[in-house]
Design a protein around this motif. Structure first.
Motif, PDB file in Angstrom:
ATOM      1  N   ARG A   3    -115.913  85.157 -26.122  1.00 14.88           N
ATOM      2  CA  ARG A   3    -117.152  84.588 -25.594  1.00 14.88           C
ATOM      3  C   ARG A   3    -117.014  83.093 -25.360  1.00 14.88           C
ATOM      4  O   ARG A   3    -117.514  82.555 -24.370  1.00 14.88           O
ATOM      5  N   GLY A   4    -116.320  82.419 -26.279  1.00 14.17           N
ATOM      6  CA  GLY A   4    -116.118  80.986 -26.086  1.00 14.17           C
ATOM      7  C   GLY A   4    -115.303  80.690 -24.840  1.00 14.17           C
ATOM      8  O   GLY A   4    -115.645  79.791 -24.053  1.00 14.17           O
ATOM      9  N   ILE A   5    -114.252  81.462 -24.641  1.00 14.22           N
ATOM     10  CA  ILE A   5    -113.409  81.253 -23.458  1.00 14.22           C
ATOM     11  C   ILE A   5    -114.218  81.474 -22.192  1.00 14.22           C
ATOM     12  O   ILE A   5    -114.181  80.671 -21.249  1.00 14.22           O
ATOM     13  N   VAL A   6    -114.956  82.579 -22.182  1.00  8.78           N
ATOM     14  CA  VAL A   6    -115.733  82.920 -20.987  1.00  8.78           C
ATOM     15  C   VAL A   6    -116.786  81.855 -20.714  1.00  8.78           C
ATOM     16  O   VAL A   6    -117.010  81.459 -19.562  1.00  8.78           O
ATOM     17  N   ALA A   7    -117.429  81.371 -21.776  1.00 11.46           N
ATOM     18  CA  ALA A   7    -118.451  80.334 -21.587  1.00 11.46           C
ATOM     19  C   ALA A   7    -117.832  79.100 -20.954  1.00 11.46           C
ATOM     20  O   ALA A   7    -118.417  78.498 -20.038  1.00 11.46           O
ATOM     21  N   ASP A   8    -116.638  78.724 -21.422  1.00  6.77           N
ATOM     22  CA  ASP A   8    -115.960  77.568 -20.829  1.00  6.77           C
ATOM     23  C   ASP A   8    -115.683  77.809 -19.346  1.00  6.77           C
ATOM     24  O   ASP A   8    -115.810  76.908 -18.519  1.00  6.77           O
ATOM     25  N   LEU A   9    -115.280  79.030 -19.023  1.00  3.90           N
ATOM     26  CA  LEU A   9    -114.953  79.322 -17.632  1.00  3.90           C
ATOM     27  C   LEU A   9    -116.198  79.313 -16.744  1.00  3.90           C
ATOM     28  O   LEU A   9    -116.117  79.041 -15.549  1.00  3.90           O
ATOM     29  N   LEU A  10    -117.352  79.642 -17.335  1.00  5.76           N
ATOM     30  CA  LEU A  10    -118.580  79.690 -16.548  1.00  5.76           C
ATOM     31  C   LEU A  10    -119.142  78.290 -16.318  1.00  5.76           C
ATOM     32  O   LEU A  10    -119.960  78.086 -15.424  1.00  5.76           O
ATOM     33  N   GLY A  11    -118.713  77.343 -17.137  1.00  4.98           N
ATOM     34  CA  GLY A  11    -119.215  75.992 -16.976  1.00  4.98           C
ATOM     35  C   GLY A  11    -118.422  75.228 -15.954  1.00  4.98           C
ATOM     36  O   GLY A  11    -117.611  75.845 -15.245  1.00  4.98           O
ATOM     37  N   PRO A  12    -118.524  73.921 -15.915  1.00  3.49           N
ATOM     38  CA  PRO A  12    -119.550  73.219 -16.674  1.00  3.49           C
ATOM     39  C   PRO A  12    -120.906  73.254 -15.968  1.00  3.49           C
ATOM     40  O   PRO A  12    -120.923  73.321 -14.756  1.00  3.49           O
ATOM     41  N   PRO A  13    -121.973  73.164 -16.746  1.00  3.71           N
ATOM     42  CA  PRO A  13    -121.967  73.127 -18.211  1.00  3.71           C
ATOM     43  C   PRO A  13    -121.801  74.510 -18.780  1.00  3.71           C
ATOM     44  O   PRO A  13    -122.353  75.473 -18.226  1.00  3.71           O
ATOM     45  N   ALA A  14    -121.040  74.625 -19.856  1.00  8.15           N
ATOM     46  CA  ALA A  14    -120.815  75.929 -20.478  1.00  8.15           C
ATOM     47  C   ALA A  14    -122.135  76.503 -20.980  1.00  8.15           C
ATOM     48  O   ALA A  14    -122.862  75.823 -21.696  1.00  8.15           O
ATOM     49  N   PRO A  15    -122.451  77.715 -20.583  1.00 10.74           N
ATOM     50  CA  PRO A  15    -123.718  78.309 -21.024  1.00 10.74           C
ATOM     51  C   PRO A  15    -123.659  78.699 -22.497  1.00 10.74           C
ATOM     52  O   PRO A  15    -122.587  78.717 -23.109  1.00 10.74           O
ATOM     53  N   ASP A  16    -124.794  78.990 -23.028  1.00 16.81           N
ATOM     54  CA  ASP A  16    -124.897  79.468 -24.407  1.00 16.81           C
ATOM     55  C   ASP A  16    -124.088  80.751 -24.565  1.00 16.81           C
ATOM     56  O   ASP A  16    -124.092  81.599 -23.676  1.00 16.81           O
ATOM     57  N   PRO A  17    -123.388  80.907 -25.704  1.00 20.26           N
ATOM     58  CA  PRO A  17    -122.624  82.152 -25.918  1.00 20.26           C
ATOM     59  C   PRO A  17    -123.504  83.397 -25.932  1.00 20.26           C
ATOM     60  O   PRO A  17    -122.999  84.507 -25.819  1.00 20.26           O
ATOM     61  N   GLU A  18    -124.809  83.218 -26.105  1.00 20.33           N
ATOM     62  CA  GLU A  18    -125.706  84.373 -26.094  1.00 20.33           C
ATOM     63  C   GLU A  18    -126.166  84.715 -24.683  1.00 20.33           C
ATOM     64  O   GLU A  18    -126.877  85.703 -24.482  1.00 20.33           O
ATOM     65  N   ASP A  19    -125.785  83.887 -23.723  1.00 23.01           N
ATOM     66  CA  ASP A  19    -126.156  84.128 -22.334  1.00 23.01           C
ATOM     67  C   ASP A  19    -125.652  85.511 -21.896  1.00 23.01           C
ATOM     68  O   ASP A  19    -124.551  85.925 -22.238  1.00 23.01           O
ATOM     69  N   ASP A  20    -126.500  86.196 -21.144  1.00 26.87           N
ATOM     70  CA  ASP A  20    -126.123  87.527 -20.688  1.00 26.87           C
ATOM     71  C   ASP A  20    -124.821  87.513 -19.890  1.00 26.87           C
ATOM     72  O   ASP A  20    -123.994  88.405 -20.031  1.00 26.87           O
ATOM     73  N   ARG A  21    -124.669  86.503 -19.047  1.00 25.17           N
ATOM     74  CA  ARG A  21    -123.449  86.453 -18.229  1.00 25.17           C
ATOM     75  C   ARG A  21    -122.220  86.344 -19.111  1.00 25.17           C
ATOM     76  O   ARG A  21    -121.170  86.945 -18.818  1.00 25.17           O
ATOM     77  N   VAL A  22    -122.324  85.607 -20.214  1.00 24.50           N
ATOM     78  CA  VAL A  22    -121.176  85.467 -21.120  1.00 24.50           C
ATOM     79  C   VAL A  22    -120.873  86.801 -21.776  1.00 24.50           C
ATOM     80  O   VAL A  22    -119.737  87.273 -21.781  1.00 24.50           O
ATOM     81  N   ILE A  23    -121.889  87.410 -22.331  1.00 21.24           N
ATOM     82  CA  ILE A  23    -121.675  88.670 -23.051  1.00 21.24           C
ATOM     83  C   ILE A  23    -121.145  89.750 -22.118  1.00 21.24           C
ATOM     84  O   ILE A  23    -120.174  90.454 -22.430  1.00 21.24           O
ATOM     85  N   LEU A  24    -121.754  89.871 -20.956  1.00 21.98           N
ATOM     86  CA  LEU A  24    -121.339  90.932 -20.044  1.00 21.98           C
ATOM     87  C   LEU A  24    -119.942  90.674 -19.489  1.00 21.98           C
ATOM     88  O   LEU A  24    -119.166  91.617 -19.292  1.00 21.98           O
TER      89      LEU A  24
END
Lengths: 222, 222
Positions: free
Chosen positions: B134-155
């Motif tokens: 989840r941390g890796i994915v959040a970094d890839l979705l940023g910047p700004p990195a979204p919250d790890p609880e973000d649906d896009r991160v989890i999915l």
DNA sequence: TGGAGACTCAAACGTATGTTTCATACGCTT
DNA sequence: AAGCGTATGAAACATACGTTTGAGTCTCCA
């Protein structure tokens, strides 16, 4: 459950549930008969033995699955639309609450732990759907659409299927990891939306001429 | 197999293989003992009963798994590099031929058909890896990195894991569908390369502000 | 040397399960 | 109404399995 009528069908339904819940080995003929309101001997009388009953249950699941897939197989439209239909149809079957939802769980079980009936299941049920998806993916990778045997086509199709099946295969993990995540009423639209967007972008990312097996991975767009 | 030495370890190894091949219920203590060159009573003498033996086997698998994952968990680098490391590490474990490859099959089995030991397994082994991803994915979705609880991160994390696991969970299907596809010597590099490119592009496709759960699915870029 | 504890062994026990048996009840034809 | 094939019911049978038992064997230490 009026007696004398269609105990065969009652047994088939009960057997489907029990086989799906416990697997072939762990399912007991006693539980199946109890759930069907039938006598123990009924299984051997109507089907021969437990294994033959399992075969009949699988046949029934296959028939239902086929008729369920027909509209998706025959659909026309843009490759994007057909991919959405494919994903939504797959998720719907995987998470179909209520009624006979057991045949999907049964087929998942066969995938992970095949029995003697496995090969027939793959050839009759899975292969057509996989070929359909390969066609869709090939269209999305074009123009010009690559050969369906192209590695990018096969691997991308596997990526789409893997994303769909994951939420079903690993539902127990998800249930523990993110309690309630699978209980959302709009689960299927959300999953469909995500997998579609993720996959369309993923496939588009393979469209550039770059050979897939380039060895030095992770070039791309960092 | 010199007698009198470490029959406990011999039983643990044999039990791991048999449990992985047949599942907890279908595995028989008689086969485990035969394969370990031990007597039937040895299981109850050393472990208590079959269930306790299974617990010990799972503990051992967990230890090995943890030490195997350490280098990946501790790695630094760009999010792309860490994602590649994650995918390659997962595939390597899934397809590790030879030696004790059974602990991965055992965990796959727990995912599909949990036993009493399941919850502990998720909390100790799966959750840390999932959080890492989840941390890796959040970094890839940023910047700004979204919250790890973000649906896009989890999915998206689920999409990556789903793609990796698919090739293992459904290996019997693939084996029937595309004979020889899983026997290629360069299987893991090819799978790593594909899943990495597909996922990086897929995640990048979610980067635009478009809200994921827009209800009206499949808008995007058709 | 002798004895105690750790370990192994072959055999048996109790139970759960798939299967079979045989008696009984129902529906239909003659 | 009698008879026959079909279906159901309760009980028993055979087997495979996890577990237990009690005797036997080895190691080590006093």
């Amino acid at each position: 459950m009026e007696p004398h009528v269609e105990t065969e069908q009652r047994i088939l339904n009960a057997a489907g549930e029990v086989f799906a819940e416990r697997g072939f080995r762990d399912a007991t003929v006693r539980e199946i008969c109890a759930r069907a309101g039938a006598n123990l001997a009924a299984i051997n009388y109507h089907f021969g033995d437990k294994a033959a009953l399992y075969g009949r249950v699988l046949d029934q699941a296959r028939c239902w699955s086929d008729e369920h897939d027909r509209p998706i197989l025959d659909a026309a439209g843009t490759p994007q639309d057909r991919l959405e239909l494919f994903i939504r149809g797959m998720l719907n079957k995987l998470f179909d609450k209520g009624r006979p939802s057991w045949h999907t769980r049964l087929m998942s079980r066969e995938m992970v732990e095949p029995t003697a009936a496995f090969d027939g299941l793959v050839d009759c049920t899975i292969r057509p759907k996989f070929d359909l998806l390969r066609g869709i993916v090939a269209d999305l990778l074009g123009p010009p659409a690559p050969d369906p045997e192209d590695d990018r086509v096969i691997l991308s199709a596997a990526s789409v299927i893997g994303q769909c099946l994951h939420h079903h295969h690993c539902r127990h993990v998800t249930h523990r990891l993110l309690p309630g995540a699978l209980d959302a009423p709009d689960l299927i639209p959300k999953l469909t939306d995500h997998i579609l967007r993720f996959s369309l972008a993923g496939i588009a990312g393979l469209r550039q001429p770059g050979t897939t097996g380039a060895g030095r991975a992770a070039g791309g767009d960092r």
